[in-house]
Design an enzyme around this catalytic site. Sequence first.
Site, PDB file in Angstrom:
ATOM      1  CB  CYS A  46      -0.941   0.002   1.198  1.00  0.00           C
ATOM      2  SG  CYS A  46      -2.128  -1.364   1.141  1.00  0.00           S
ATOM      3  CB  THR A  47       3.969   2.125   1.829  1.00  0.00           C
ATOM      4  OG1 THR A  47       3.330   2.035   3.104  1.00  0.00           O
ATOM      5  CG2 THR A  47       4.972   3.257   1.832  1.00  0.00           C
TER       6      THR A  47
END
Length: 157
Positions: A46-47
């Site tokens: 997600c990062t």
Amino acid sequence: MQPLQAGQAAPAFCLPTADGGTVSLADFHGRKLVIFFYPKADTEACTREAIDFSGSKAAFAAVGAELLGVSHDPIRKQQKFVSKHGLSTTIASDETLGMLNAYGVWGEKSMYGRTYLGIERTTMLIDTKGVIAQAWSKVRVANHVAEVLEAARALPA
């Protein structure tokens, strides 16, 4: 869980953002919008996805497209996520699940034999009329932003 598909109208929404404001579908009227739904702030994939979209914000703007990241995380966690990674895209929180359910990205998932509820990593490109032009489900982060940018570029203004 069945995400919305190309040709369907994008459902209206209004969500709190990490910068302390709110964001709604109406804010993007007449502009292209890329919404990337991610499972959990500050996790590895997600990062990487959020950083990749942020790094391409100018390229999306050049083709008339805005960016919006959405997850179920509480707004305070979203704020820390944005601050920690210097994200330039708008990041919103849907703790009520209203938007996530409307877009069909919240549902049952399983990992390592365990079943739970969560977000299926999904990206949607919405055209200037508020219709989903393209949807990507079960997104793999590598090279995804470039693929979405190409689709946004090909979409008429």
